[in-house]
Design a protein around this motif. Sequence first.
Motif, short mmCIF file in Angstrom:
data_model
loop_
_atom_site.label_atom_id
_atom_site.label_comp_id
_atom_site.label_asym_id
_atom_site.label_seq_id
_atom_site.Cartn_x
_atom_site.Cartn_y
_atom_site.Cartn_z
N UNK A 16 0.86 -1.17 0.00
CA UNK A 16 0.00 0.00 0.00
C UNK A 16 0.90 1.22 0.00
N UNK A 17 0.34 2.39 0.14
CA UNK A 17 1.14 3.61 0.08
C UNK A 17 2.28 3.55 1.11
N UNK A 18 3.50 3.59 0.60
CA UNK A 18 4.67 3.67 1.47
C UNK A 18 5.01 2.44 2.27
N UNK A 19 4.44 1.27 1.92
CA UNK A 19 4.70 0.09 2.75
C UNK A 19 4.56 -1.21 1.96
N UNK A 20 5.42 -2.18 2.28
CA UNK A 20 5.30 -3.55 1.78
C UNK A 20 5.41 -4.49 2.96
N UNK A 21 4.52 -5.44 3.05
CA UNK A 21 4.52 -6.43 4.13
C UNK A 21 4.65 -7.82 3.52
N UNK A 22 5.63 -8.58 4.01
CA UNK A 22 5.82 -9.97 3.58
C UNK A 22 5.55 -10.86 4.78
N UNK A 23 4.66 -11.82 4.62
CA UNK A 23 4.39 -12.77 5.70
C UNK A 23 4.27 -14.17 5.11
N UNK A 24 4.26 -15.17 5.96
CA UNK A 24 4.13 -16.52 5.45
C UNK A 24 4.96 -17.52 6.23
N UNK A 25 5.17 -18.68 5.61
CA UNK A 25 5.90 -19.77 6.24
C UNK A 25 7.05 -20.20 5.33
N UNK A 26 8.25 -20.17 5.86
CA UNK A 26 9.43 -20.54 5.08
C UNK A 26 10.34 -21.41 5.95
N UNK A 27 10.74 -22.55 5.39
CA UNK A 27 11.74 -23.40 6.04
C UNK A 27 12.87 -23.63 5.03
N UNK A 28 14.07 -23.23 5.40
CA UNK A 28 15.20 -23.32 4.47
C UNK A 28 16.51 -23.38 5.23
N UNK A 29 17.52 -23.95 4.60
CA UNK A 29 18.85 -24.03 5.17
C UNK A 29 19.73 -22.94 4.57
N UNK A 30 19.27 -21.70 4.64
CA UNK A 30 20.01 -20.58 4.09
C UNK A 30 19.43 -19.29 4.64
N UNK A 31 20.12 -18.20 4.39
CA UNK A 31 19.62 -16.88 4.79
C UNK A 31 19.35 -16.05 3.55
N UNK A 32 18.23 -15.37 3.55
CA UNK A 32 17.88 -14.46 2.47
C UNK A 32 17.52 -13.11 3.08
N UNK A 33 18.11 -12.07 2.56
CA UNK A 33 17.80 -10.71 3.01
C UNK A 33 16.50 -10.28 2.33
N UNK A 34 15.39 -10.61 2.96
CA UNK A 34 14.09 -10.37 2.35
C UNK A 34 13.83 -8.90 2.06
N UNK A 35 14.11 -7.97 2.98
CA UNK A 35 13.90 -6.56 2.64
C UNK A 35 14.67 -6.10 1.41
N UNK A 54 7.03 -10.85 8.52
CA UNK A 54 6.53 -11.72 9.59
C UNK A 54 6.54 -13.14 9.05
N UNK A 55 7.63 -13.85 9.31
CA UNK A 55 7.86 -15.17 8.72
C UNK A 55 7.95 -16.23 9.80
N UNK A 56 7.20 -17.31 9.64
CA UNK A 56 7.29 -18.49 10.50
C UNK A 56 7.82 -19.66 9.68
N UNK A 57 8.13 -20.77 10.36
CA UNK A 57 8.51 -21.99 9.65
C UNK A 57 7.26 -22.72 9.20
N UNK A 58 7.45 -23.58 8.20
CA UNK A 58 6.34 -24.40 7.73
C UNK A 58 5.85 -25.29 8.87
N UNK A 59 4.54 -25.47 8.95
CA UNK A 59 3.95 -26.34 9.96
C UNK A 59 4.56 -27.74 9.88
#
Length: 424
Positions: free
Chosen positions: A49-68, A98-103
């Motif tokens: 939306x105006x001036x903002x991006x929100x990423x949420x969900x579930x991610x399980x991985x053996x690595x790091x990603x700079x999401x922003x 706002x990221x959690x691991x996969x159930x």
Amino acid sequence: MTRKNFLFTSESVTEGHPDKVCDQISDAILDEFLTKDNRSRVAAETTVTTGMALVCGEITADCYVDIPQVVRSTIKNIGYSGSCSGGFDADTCAVLTSIDEQSTDIGSGVNKALESRSSNSDTSSTETEAIGAGDQGIMFGYACNETPELMPLPISLAHKLSYRLAQVRKQGIVNYLRPDGKSQVTVEYVDNKPARIHTVLISTQHNPEINGVSDNKQVQEIISSDLKKYVIDYVFASEEIKPDANTIILINPSGRFVIGGPQGDSGLTGRKIIVDTYGGYSRHGGGAFSGKDPTKVDRSAAYAARYVAKNIVAAGLADKCEIELAYAIGVAEPLSIMVDTFGTGKISDEEISKLVSSNFDLTPAGIINKFDLRNLPAKNGGKFYQLLAAYGHMGRTDIDVPWEHIDKAETLKAQSLSYGCSCV
């Protein structure tokens, strides 16, 4: 009685449309995770939306990603930066995650399919070979002989117009355009075949002034003239069916489109699923594609269904074909496979269904392996799924998409002879 003469309309949107911004961000995140760890489990949802991006969900991985960083880079590549930002700038917008691991409940069913869990025998299958579907659901695939890429003509034309609209903006051919835009094409069908172009509609975001001209009536006249020349005429120059003297051409029918993108409307991943597939010409199972790793059959099985349908049409077994697949979470084999050729089949739909069952592995593992879905980002310089997130996941000719291959067509054609097919 089947309708034979009708009008059919499909729309497409540019990569700057707020919902498509979200699809591209979600798939850019998926690309990055799969490039670094091809076993990543990703379900990334984005809203803007105006001036903002929100990423949420579930991610399980053996690595790091700079999401922003991935979010900002994607927004900038789309074109929302500097003078074209319009209240949504890649460098200054807030990026929230706002990221959690996969159930673990989902993971246990996906990691080892019900068929493997039910077996008493010791198996040497790899994880990929044993996985179950990542969710229940129904998926559709479609193909028809209206275009060289075997797609319905309305959505094919709409995508080409949207793609060209973005192209002339990025190349500076029409330098006052902003990223948000839409196209829509209405095709007149006679005897169930495309006969003429009834309406072409383009709405495009633009600067309030063009070359010092600020009067909106004059601005819209400039836009209309330029888009007819550089977009509409350009696209239809290579088309067999072209606009005629009676074709309705609508450009920015609202009269002004300055405020757009995430400033004009909020965006959300998965809100343009009909644009992603067949423009409404075929059914859609309801599941979105973007932001989901290949274990999610919403995505991978929809690709497989397109592959099956396209090879059936390419083999000459039917003029049009729709495939429905159904899955249960944690179960590998599809619960059902339906073939519908709408009365155009050279053999019965039941006989084509038998050919499908004997020639296509439609388990999640079979689909992943056939299309190499886990490795496509790494094989394409770290960017693959993001490219699909705008201008359609089906019928693409600008990039090499494995489910668009027709490598099964000759086999299907040869095997159909045993059913008395006259397609050869």
